[in-house]
Design an enzyme around this catalytic site. Structure first.
Site, short mmCIF file in Angstrom:
data_model
loop_
_atom_site.label_atom_id
_atom_site.label_comp_id
_atom_site.label_asym_id
_atom_site.label_seq_id
_atom_site.Cartn_x
_atom_site.Cartn_y
_atom_site.Cartn_z
CE LYS A 96 -3.81 -60.98 -37.06
NZ LYS A 96 -3.99 -59.83 -37.95
CG ASP A 97 -5.48 -65.86 -34.99
OD1 ASP A 97 -5.90 -64.71 -35.22
OD2 ASP A 97 -5.11 -66.64 -35.88
NE ARG A 147 -5.16 -54.11 -35.05
CZ ARG A 147 -4.50 -53.91 -36.20
NH1 ARG A 147 -3.86 -52.79 -36.41
NH2 ARG A 147 -4.48 -54.86 -37.12
NE ARG A 148 -5.14 -54.94 -40.15
CZ ARG A 148 -5.15 -56.22 -40.45
NH1 ARG A 148 -6.22 -56.76 -41.02
NH2 ARG A 148 -4.10 -56.99 -40.21
NE ARG A 165 -14.03 -62.96 -41.30
CZ ARG A 165 -14.62 -64.01 -40.77
NH1 ARG A 165 -15.84 -63.90 -40.28
NH2 ARG A 165 -14.01 -65.17 -40.67
NE ARG A 171 -8.98 -61.45 -45.19
CZ ARG A 171 -8.39 -61.16 -44.03
NH1 ARG A 171 -8.37 -59.91 -43.60
NH2 ARG A 171 -7.81 -62.08 -43.31
CB CYS A 259 -12.39 -59.93 -31.94
SG CYS A 259 -11.19 -60.69 -33.02
#
Length: 358
Positions: A96-97, A147-148, A165, A171, A259
């Protein structure tokens, strides 16, 4: 063999080539790279592997939302630079990166079997046993993903979503040691790989939150000219994951998302049919365009000559039938075009402008 590869001379006089694997320095990235190294050692017991860890832009800038940095290859650029300079022979990424367009001369030589791609809720210890539905109103939920946030704001309007972040360790520490967040949203795959499955309070299904393109899958990026390395890693391809991720990446590429815009997907393969659901959202989740399409993919089809000569959204998969690869890519492009015909571009443009203005 091309390129200035690294060799070692064994005590018995034999010369062994060392394969250097590039990775990010974070604990999760190291765990992921070690797991790939183990698989390669099982397949090629004589292989000598060396892991080269480095920091990326995304690892260094921790006080800014990912969507604000405006860099498409936040977690990959330094690794690709090392690949270009022949300092490493392959790089292990979270798929996904990886941007949907890779730099010239690079390709994804393997997409490994996908871990659970869904997002997970990790609760502050004082909220153990609760879910997003049962948390008190105005509870603050941490997420670094537009997105979330877009999907969850729409689904749980009683909650407040704020940016958080840092790598997984950071986190979780911010969640546990302060009272700022009632819960945070993380990828279930990363938590599982870190051995922190016990912290998952709730896994979010597609009705609550669809996942990011490529989420949960690991990719190995190589120089396209290194045919031997390409061949070596290609045995790690998981056919279903490859086809699902090609469809997802083609969808995102056609939308020109990244992103800085909320784009989400859900895919599955059942009885030789690949299903793709894709959606675009406004930043607050109120505007949404979503649809599902499907295509037949026959993995028992004859592999055509030249199947591996063309990458599909950056993925080279010699061993898979060309017709299946083409069908997966076309599915993603067709679904994106369907959403664009319904006005997806306006939603994405507005989301991008609003995000830039924040």
């Amino acid at each position: 063999m091309e390129g200035p590869f690294k060799y070692i001379r064994e005590g018995n006089g034999t010369v062994t080539r060392i394969i250097r694997m590039g990775t990010r320095k974070s604990q999760l990235a190291r765990i992921q790279t070690d797991s790939v190294a183990e698989k390669l050692k099982e397949l090629y017991p004589d292989l000598q592997l060396e892991i080269v860890a480095m920091s990326t832009i995304g690892d260094k800038i921790l006080d800014t939302a990912l969507s604000k940095i405006g860099e498409k290859s936040l977690f990959t650029k330094e690794l690709e630079n090392a690949l270009e300079r022949n300092e490493v022979d392959l790089v292990v990424h979270s798929l996904k990166d990886l941007p949907t367009s890779l730099p010239p001369g690079f390709t994804i030589g393997a997409v490994l079997q996908r871990e659970n791609p869904h997002d997970a809720v990790v609760l502050h210890p004082k909220n153990a046993g609760l879910s997003l539905d049962s948390l008190p109103e105005k509870s603050v939920i941490g997420t670094s993903s537009l997105r979330r946030a877009a999907q969850l704001k729409k689904r749980f309007p009683q909650l407040v979503f704020e940016n958080i972040r840092g790598n997984l360790n950071t986190r979780l520490k911010k969640l546990d040691e302060k009272e700022d967040f009632a819960a945070i949203i993380l990828a279930a795959a990363g938590l599982k790989r870190m051995g922190w499955e016990s912290r998952i309070g709730q896994v979010l299904g597609p009705e609550d939150c669809m996942y990011a393109v490529g989420q949960g899958a690991l990719a190995i990026e190589v120089r396209a000219r290194d045919r031997d390395i390409l061949e070596m890693v290609s045995v790690l391809h998981d056919p279903d994951t490859v086809l699902r991720c090609i469809a997802e990446r083609a969808f995102l590429k056609q939308l020109e998302g990244g992103c800085s815009v909320p784009v989400a997907v859900h895919t599955e393969v059942k009885n030789s049919v690949l299903y793709l659901t894709g959606a675009v959202y406004s930043l607050d989740g109120t505007d949404c365009l979503k649809d599902t399409m499907q295509t037949n993919i026959d993995l028992h089809d004859l592999v055509h000559d030249g199947a591996g000569e063309r990458a599909h959204v950056g993925v080279t998969a010699h061993s898979l039938p060309l017709l299946a690869l083409d069908a997966a890519e076309k599915l993603g492009t067709d679904l994106a075009n369907l959403l664009l015909s319904k006005g997806a571009q306006d939603i994405l443009t507005t989301a991008r402008q609003l995000n830039d203005a924040r």
